[in-house]
Design a protein around this motif. Structure first.
Motif, mmCIF file in Angstrom:
data_model
loop_
_atom_site.group_PDB
_atom_site.id
_atom_site.type_symbol
_atom_site.label_atom_id
_atom_site.label_comp_id
_atom_site.label_asym_id
_atom_site.label_seq_id
_atom_site.Cartn_x
_atom_site.Cartn_y
_atom_site.Cartn_z
ATOM 1 N N VAL A 1 -46.551 31.072 16.111
ATOM 2 C CA VAL A 1 -45.845 32.259 17.060
ATOM 3 C C VAL A 1 -46.813 33.090 17.718
ATOM 4 N N ILE A 2 -46.184 33.193 19.164
ATOM 5 C CA ILE A 2 -47.183 34.148 20.148
ATOM 6 C C ILE A 2 -46.586 35.321 19.965
ATOM 7 N N MET A 3 -47.644 36.544 19.579
ATOM 8 C CA MET A 3 -46.452 37.886 20.102
ATOM 9 C C MET A 3 -47.219 38.258 21.267
ATOM 10 N N SER B 1 -56.139 31.022 27.191
ATOM 11 C CA SER B 1 -56.887 30.019 27.025
ATOM 12 C C SER B 1 -56.536 29.923 25.346
ATOM 13 N N LEU B 2 -55.259 30.537 24.632
ATOM 14 C CA LEU B 2 -54.712 30.263 23.446
ATOM 15 C C LEU B 2 -54.457 28.402 23.632
ATOM 16 N N LEU B 3 -53.099 28.646 24.887
ATOM 17 C CA LEU B 3 -52.405 27.444 25.091
ATOM 18 C C LEU B 3 -52.859 26.463 25.582
ATOM 19 N N ALA B 4 -53.858 26.712 26.047
ATOM 20 C CA ALA B 4 -54.618 24.954 26.556
ATOM 21 C C ALA B 4 -56.177 24.773 25.585
ATOM 22 N N ALA B 5 -56.491 25.469 24.389
ATOM 23 C CA ALA B 5 -57.614 25.644 23.446
ATOM 24 C C ALA B 5 -56.733 23.794 22.932
ATOM 25 N N GLU C 1 -54.259 20.790 16.321
ATOM 26 C CA GLU C 1 -53.428 21.114 14.930
ATOM 27 C C GLU C 1 -52.374 20.514 14.372
ATOM 28 N N SER C 2 -51.772 20.704 13.660
ATOM 29 C CA SER C 2 -50.457 19.349 13.134
ATOM 30 C C SER C 2 -48.992 20.691 13.587
ATOM 31 N N ILE C 3 -49.759 22.022 15.122
ATOM 32 C CA ILE C 3 -48.689 22.762 15.116
ATOM 33 C C ILE C 3 -47.737 21.867 16.332
ATOM 34 N N THR C 4 -46.065 21.531 16.029
ATOM 35 C CA THR C 4 -45.100 20.852 17.077
ATOM 36 C C THR C 4 -44.777 21.378 17.946
ATOM 37 N N ASN C 5 -44.680 23.054 17.430
ATOM 38 C CA ASN C 5 -44.029 23.498 18.515
ATOM 39 C C ASN C 5 -44.147 25.265 19.093
ATOM 40 N N THR C 6 -43.907 25.856 19.720
ATOM 41 C CA THR C 6 -44.574 27.316 19.231
ATOM 42 C C THR C 6 -43.135 28.490 19.904
ATOM 43 N N VAL C 7 -43.628 29.731 19.153
ATOM 44 C CA VAL C 7 -41.868 30.811 19.392
ATOM 45 C C VAL C 7 -43.204 31.809 20.351
ATOM 46 N N ALA D 1 -47.661 21.365 21.926
ATOM 47 C CA ALA D 1 -46.461 22.236 21.062
ATOM 48 C C ALA D 1 -45.558 23.124 21.334
ATOM 49 N N PRO D 2 -45.346 22.742 22.833
ATOM 50 C CA PRO D 2 -44.144 23.263 24.001
ATOM 51 C C PRO D 2 -43.616 24.517 23.205
#
Length: 173
Positions: free
Chosen positions: A3-5, A47-51, A55-61, A115-116
């Motif tokens: 989760v990105i704010m 930078s955050l998205l390209a890093a 990790e086992s993150i599968t999606n992004t909000v 993690a789209p």
């Protein structure tokens, strides 16, 4: 799920002259009715998205105040650039955007989009409606969800506040 704010009222990079010129939305009696995302913040997001930390993150909000596709509503706020960045992230593309004040932000998401982004939870349209964000009539695979607001006098900027769709302050949708 990641989760990105984003701070979509990131006005600290703006001068009084830029605010008067319309950056950050409409100037209404000295107040700003709108939003602004600085190039600094967009660069941080890239930078955050390209890093792709493996990790086992599968999606992004993504949490924002205005909906992700409101770059056409507020012209000089970098919302259109934000939408282009996240669309390219989801597609694994490289590219660049020119921010509202002329800064160029380049990125390469090739192989880094594990993690789209699939959901934008936002304000402004506080009607708990979900919809797919479209660009030029085509779906993006990113959905928008307007958060409910218990302040019934200022619930949704596109609906009549007397309509039943904005009077739902609780429930299971």
């Amino acid at each position: 799920t990641r989760v990105i704010m984003l701070n979509t009222s990131d006005l600290y990079d703006l001068t009084a002259e830029e605010i008067s010129a319309g950056y950050g939305g409409q100037v209404n009696g000295g107040n700003i009715d709108g939003c602004f995302i600085s190039a600094t913040q967009l660069t941080w997001l890239v930078s955050l998205l390209a890093a792709n930390k493996g990790e086992s993150i599968t999606n992004t909000v993504l949490l924002t105040h205005p909906p992700l596709d409101w770059g056409t509503v507020f012209k000089q706020n970098n919302m259109a650039q934000l939408l282009e960045i996240v669309r390219d992230y989801n597609a694994g593309n490289s590219g660049s955007v020119t921010a509202a004040k002329g800064e160029t932000i380049s990125y390469n998401f090739s192989g880094k989009n594990t993690a789209p982004l699939y959901l934008n939870i936002h304000g402004h349209l506080h009607n708990l409606r979900d919809r797919e964000i479209t660009v030029d009539g085509s779906g993006t695979g990113i959905y928008a969800l307007g958060t409910p607001n218990a302040c019934l006098g200022r619930n949704s900027e596109i609906n009549d506040n007397g309509s039943s769709t904005v009077r739902n302050t609780f429930g299971d949708w």
